[in-house]
Design an enzyme around this catalytic site. Structure first.
Site, PDB file in Angstrom:
ATOM      1  N   LYS A 219      -3.774  43.225  39.475  1.00 23.91           N
ATOM      2  CA  LYS A 219      -2.794  42.134  39.380  1.00 23.91           C
ATOM      3  C   LYS A 219      -1.585  42.594  38.575  1.00 23.91           C
ATOM      4  CE  LYS A 219      -6.216  38.512  39.984  1.00 23.91           C
ATOM      5  NZ  LYS A 219      -7.264  37.678  39.399  1.00 23.91           N
TER       6      LYS A 219
ATOM      7  N   GLN B 259      -8.908  35.081  33.893  1.00 28.07           N
ATOM      8  CA  GLN B 259      -9.820  35.686  34.870  1.00 28.07           C
ATOM      9  C   GLN B 259     -11.229  35.103  34.742  1.00 28.07           C
ATOM     10  OE1 GLN B 259      -8.798  37.719  37.279  1.00 28.07           O
ATOM     11  NE2 GLN B 259     -10.804  38.179  38.118  1.00 28.07           N
TER      12      GLN B 259
ATOM     13  N   ASP C 149      -2.999  29.964  39.715  1.00 28.78           N
ATOM     14  CA  ASP C 149      -4.281  30.057  40.411  1.00 28.78           C
ATOM     15  C   ASP C 149      -4.509  28.823  41.303  1.00 28.78           C
ATOM     16  OD1 ASP C 149      -6.095  32.173  40.176  1.00 28.78           O
ATOM     17  OD2 ASP C 149      -6.643  31.649  38.118  1.00 28.78           O
TER      18      ASP C 149
END
Ligand code: GUN
Length: 297
Positions: free
Chosen positions: A52, A96, A119
């Site tokens: 990422k 995460q 997200d």
């Protein structure tokens, strides 16, 4: 049979994003910033987070990775998030998953400002998505990436039967909702299958578009696929392979060899859905930046 090349589409998208970031830098003298927090040392998560950050930098965005030990108290994580919510240079915040067992994932999701929740996990974003207000939310990156693949490969969805296998909050549930919607012209008839579904092969064999996110290696075999179906494999399972240096290889939830004989189009693993997830994360971060600068998205 078409192999749906997520690596290529993701690379095209990243090039488009890089050009837009460069334009914004000229225009407003600032670039989007994504901060990723990782708690603990899960090796798969470390790889995802590294990828990422790398993609962020490749597109000219600012990337920050905050690495915290597995023992980090929940309160500390929440106060880090609060600081990022208030930092105008941070446009996207991603924590995460999975998190260590003493940390409540729901509390973390709720702590992230919906405006920076790239997200798309916050209930405000999920709710707007379900209502079809796609211009007022962030769409969860994996389902969003699948929509992008279907669109770029000009796969007809309207009126077709989409069967989603899996009902996770990250993939199955948002995916089924998006395929159902009228606004984005997905407009499918949708069936959702899961671990308690009876006669699953009977249902999967009815799918014009079969989207599989159940987290079990090679779960869907060729005989469960309708001839000519489009098969989207979200699975990313590590299976032992002593011939590899790492000792494992990645395989999807679909038996690729069997299904690709029957399907009209299929995503490979790796190189299908996976690379799209990161591209859509960058797209969401860019969108957050534009919103924060009152630029049209
Ligand atoms: N872990 C695996 N996939 C994801 C994702 O898309 N977002 C976050 N936050 N964690 C993940």
């Amino acid at each position: 049979m078409t192999i749906i090349d997520g690596k290529k589409v993701s690379s095209d998208l990243k090039n488009e994003i890089r050009a837009r970031v460069a334009e914004l830098k000229e225009k407003v003298n600032a670039v989007p910033g994504l901060t990723v927090i990782i708690v603990g040392e899960d090796p798969a998560s470390q790889v995802y987070v590294r990828n990422k950050a790398k993609s962020c930098i490749e597109t000219g965005m600012n990337s920050t990775v905050i690495e915290l030990p597995a023992s980090t108290p929940q309160e500390e994580l929440l106060s880090r998030i609060a600081a990022l919510n208030n930092d105008p240079d941070v446009h996207g915040i991603l924590v995460q998953q999975p998190l260590p067992p003493h940390i409540d994932e729901y509390a973390v999701t709720m702590a992230i400002s919906p405006a920076k929740d790239v997200d798309g996990f916050h209930p405000e974003n999920v709710g707007q998505m379900v209502l079809g207000n796609l211009d007022k939310c962030y769409i969860s990156c994996t389902p969003y990436g699948i929509l992008e693949l279907l669109s770029r490969y000009e796969i007809e969805t309207k009126g077709r039967h989409c069967v989603v296998v899996g009902r996770s909050n990250i993939v199955g549930k948002p995916m089924a909702n998006l395929m159902l919607q009228k606004l984005r012209e997905t407009n499918c008839t949708v069936t959702v299958c899961h671990s308690a579904t009876k006669n699953m092969p009977e249902l999967t064999r009815q799918a014009d578009i079969l989207i599989v996110a159940i987290g079990r290696a090679n779960f869907i075999t060729g005989d469960m696929v309708k001839p000519g179906a489009v098969v989207i494999d979200v699975g990313m399972n590590r299976i032992e392979d002593p011939t590899r240096k790492s000792g494992f290889r990645l395989t999807g939830d679909v038996d690729y060899a069997g299904a690709s004989e029957i399907a009209s189009a299929i995503t490979p693993v790796p190189g299908g859905v996976g690379p799209m997830t990161i591209a859509m994360l960058l797209k969401n971060t860019l969108q957050s930046f534009r919103r924060s600068h009152n630029l049209p998205v």
